[in-house]
Design an enzyme around this catalytic site. Sequence first.
Site, PDB file in Angstrom:
ATOM      1  N   TYR A   1       0.826  -1.203   0.000  1.00  0.00           N
ATOM      2  CA  TYR A   1       0.000   0.000   0.000  1.00  0.00           C
ATOM      3  C   TYR A   1       0.860   1.253   0.000  1.00  0.00           C
ATOM      4  O   TYR A   1       2.080   1.194   0.196  1.00  0.00           O
ATOM      5  CB  TYR A   1      -0.934   0.012   1.209  1.00  0.00           C
ATOM      6  CG  TYR A   1      -0.250   0.358   2.514  1.00  0.00           C
ATOM      7  CD1 TYR A   1      -0.377   1.626   3.074  1.00  0.00           C
ATOM      8  CD2 TYR A   1       0.546  -0.579   3.187  1.00  0.00           C
ATOM      9  CE1 TYR A   1       0.258   1.945   4.265  1.00  0.00           C
ATOM     10  CE2 TYR A   1       1.176  -0.270   4.377  1.00  0.00           C
ATOM     11  CZ  TYR A   1       1.034   0.994   4.917  1.00  0.00           C
ATOM     12  OH  TYR A   1       1.672   1.316   6.086  1.00  0.00           O
TER      13      TYR A   1
ATOM     14  N   ARG B   1       7.799   4.107  -5.021  1.00  0.00           N
ATOM     15  CA  ARG B   1       7.887   3.134  -3.929  1.00  0.00           C
ATOM     16  C   ARG B   1       6.792   2.077  -4.032  1.00  0.00           C
ATOM     17  O   ARG B   1       7.019   0.900  -3.720  1.00  0.00           O
ATOM     18  CB  ARG B   1       7.824   3.843  -2.575  1.00  0.00           C
ATOM     19  CG  ARG B   1       8.117   2.917  -1.404  1.00  0.00           C
ATOM     20  CD  ARG B   1       8.238   3.684  -0.099  1.00  0.00           C
ATOM     21  NE  ARG B   1       6.970   4.321   0.270  1.00  0.00           N
ATOM     22  CZ  ARG B   1       6.815   5.103   1.336  1.00  0.00           C
ATOM     23  NH1 ARG B   1       7.848   5.356   2.124  1.00  0.00           N
ATOM     24  NH2 ARG B   1       5.644   5.640   1.629  1.00  0.00           N
TER      25      ARG B   1
ATOM     26  N   ARG C   1      -8.282 -20.119  -1.106  1.00  0.00           N
ATOM     27  CA  ARG C   1      -7.211 -19.916  -0.140  1.00  0.00           C
ATOM     28  C   ARG C   1      -6.149 -20.997  -0.255  1.00  0.00           C
ATOM     29  O   ARG C   1      -6.390 -22.185  -0.003  1.00  0.00           O
ATOM     30  CB  ARG C   1      -7.777 -19.878   1.275  1.00  0.00           C
ATOM     31  CG  ARG C   1      -6.747 -19.426   2.301  1.00  0.00           C
ATOM     32  CD  ARG C   1      -7.308 -19.431   3.714  1.00  0.00           C
ATOM     33  NE  ARG C   1      -6.347 -18.850   4.652  1.00  0.00           N
ATOM     34  CZ  ARG C   1      -5.275 -19.482   5.127  1.00  0.00           C
ATOM     35  NH1 ARG C   1      -5.035 -20.722   4.763  1.00  0.00           N
ATOM     36  NH2 ARG C   1      -4.458 -18.861   5.971  1.00  0.00           N
TER      37      ARG C   1
ATOM     38  N   HIS D   1      -1.575 -21.024   0.106  1.00  0.00           N
ATOM     39  CA  HIS D   1      -0.365 -20.233   0.268  1.00  0.00           C
ATOM     40  C   HIS D   1       0.341 -19.980  -1.070  1.00  0.00           C
ATOM     41  O   HIS D   1       0.924 -18.924  -1.282  1.00  0.00           O
ATOM     42  CB  HIS D   1       0.605 -20.918   1.232  1.00  0.00           C
ATOM     43  CG  HIS D   1       0.222 -20.785   2.672  1.00  0.00           C
ATOM     44  ND1 HIS D   1      -0.911 -21.365   3.195  1.00  0.00           N
ATOM     45  CD2 HIS D   1       0.823 -20.137   3.705  1.00  0.00           C
ATOM     46  CE1 HIS D   1      -1.001 -21.080   4.485  1.00  0.00           C
ATOM     47  NE2 HIS D   1       0.045 -20.337   4.825  1.00  0.00           N
TER      48      HIS D   1
ATOM     49  N   LYS E   1       6.478  -1.794   1.769  1.00  0.00           N
ATOM     50  CA  LYS E   1       5.328  -1.222   2.480  1.00  0.00           C
ATOM     51  C   LYS E   1       4.160  -2.211   2.366  1.00  0.00           C
ATOM     52  O   LYS E   1       3.209  -2.021   1.606  1.00  0.00           O
ATOM     53  CB  LYS E   1       4.967   0.154   1.908  1.00  0.00           C
ATOM     54  CG  LYS E   1       4.169   1.029   2.860  1.00  0.00           C
ATOM     55  CD  LYS E   1       4.125   2.468   2.364  1.00  0.00           C
ATOM     56  CE  LYS E   1       3.244   3.348   3.228  1.00  0.00           C
ATOM     57  NZ  LYS E   1       3.800   3.579   4.575  1.00  0.00           N
TER      58      LYS E   1
ATOM     59  N   GLU F   1      13.230   2.689  13.608  1.00  0.00           N
ATOM     60  CA  GLU F   1      12.271   3.713  13.211  1.00  0.00           C
ATOM     61  C   GLU F   1      11.105   3.665  14.189  1.00  0.00           C
ATOM     62  O   GLU F   1      11.193   3.036  15.237  1.00  0.00           O
ATOM     63  CB  GLU F   1      11.816   3.512  11.764  1.00  0.00           C
ATOM     64  CG  GLU F   1      11.217   2.145  11.482  1.00  0.00           C
ATOM     65  CD  GLU F   1      10.895   1.929  10.010  1.00  0.00           C
ATOM     66  OE1 GLU F   1      10.677   2.915   9.292  1.00  0.00           O
ATOM     67  OE2 GLU F   1      10.841   0.756   9.584  1.00  0.00           O
TER      68      GLU F   1
ATOM     69  N   LEU G   1      11.505   1.335   6.560  1.00  0.00           N
ATOM     70  CA  LEU G   1      10.812   1.867   5.391  1.00  0.00           C
ATOM     71  C   LEU G   1      11.554   3.113   4.917  1.00  0.00           C
ATOM     72  O   LEU G   1      11.866   4.005   5.708  1.00  0.00           O
ATOM     73  CB  LEU G   1       9.362   2.226   5.748  1.00  0.00           C
ATOM     74  CG  LEU G   1       8.534   2.746   4.578  1.00  0.00           C
ATOM     75  CD1 LEU G   1       8.275   1.640   3.565  1.00  0.00           C
ATOM     76  CD2 LEU G   1       7.221   3.329   5.066  1.00  0.00           C
TER      77      LEU G   1
END
Length: 291
Positions: free
Chosen positions: A35, A54, A103, A105, A149, A181, A205
Amino acid sequence: MSVYPIMLSQTKFIHRDNLHYPFEERAMQFGDGVYEVIRIYKGNYYLMKEHIDRFFRSAEAVKIRLPFTKEELTNLLNNLIQKNVVTADAKLYLQVSRGSASRDHIFPVGIDANVYGYIQEQARNVTNLQDGVKAITERDIRWEYCYIKSLNLLPNVLAKQTASEQGAYEAILHKDGMVTECSSSNVYLIKDGTIYTYPATKRILHGCVRMRVEQFAKDLNIPFNEEGFTVEDIALADEMFLSSSTSEVLPIITVDDSKIGNGYPGPITRKLQRAYEEDANISDKKIEQTN
């Protein structure tokens, strides 16, 4: 904070009430996505190119194929501003997941990524920017690829909640005593006129505002040292601040109930705040430069 009615869904625009995904959606079941959050001032994106770059880096890192080019996404996001007639301060939330499938993996084959984005009103928190905020320290329990991210934010959420429960704005994270961070921002320590912050490795990040802060420091002839500092170093700091798209350049005045410097935002932080406001072309509600 109200959400504007028109959203981006894939490469189309729909009303927010019409956004629906199947229950077998990989963002919901695996956190399988990435995101971005982009700041908007008076209807204009700030650091849009940096955020889009990014976004593409994060998607590539987790092997998600985006359904548009950077130029196409830029046009879509500009159209989203126009369709919502955004003229106030706000933020864009943009997300992509690997898609909807049974579903498993293992990556599903032959499905499209799910993309959506929306704009939410968000005024500047001038009080925090002026007065500074409190922070606490917390152990960094996140994975090793924090430069992505990703949607896997549970450790960040837990740290931020702990800070909130202690009346603090942020949690400063550390691994074996070395500060990395914060739960949702980058963090900096100032000592003897030099800015220190953890290097831009895979363990943090690479904040878009962080990159701008480095440029501000260079323009102002303030030494900017990508060198980590320890939790123990915090007690010796002259100033501290954090940065993010929604927090801007935000002074930290106490950590774990101990004052930073004299307990007020310091002169270097104020210079960086001024540089941010000028760069973002923020003409009203400026921070008073008291130092």
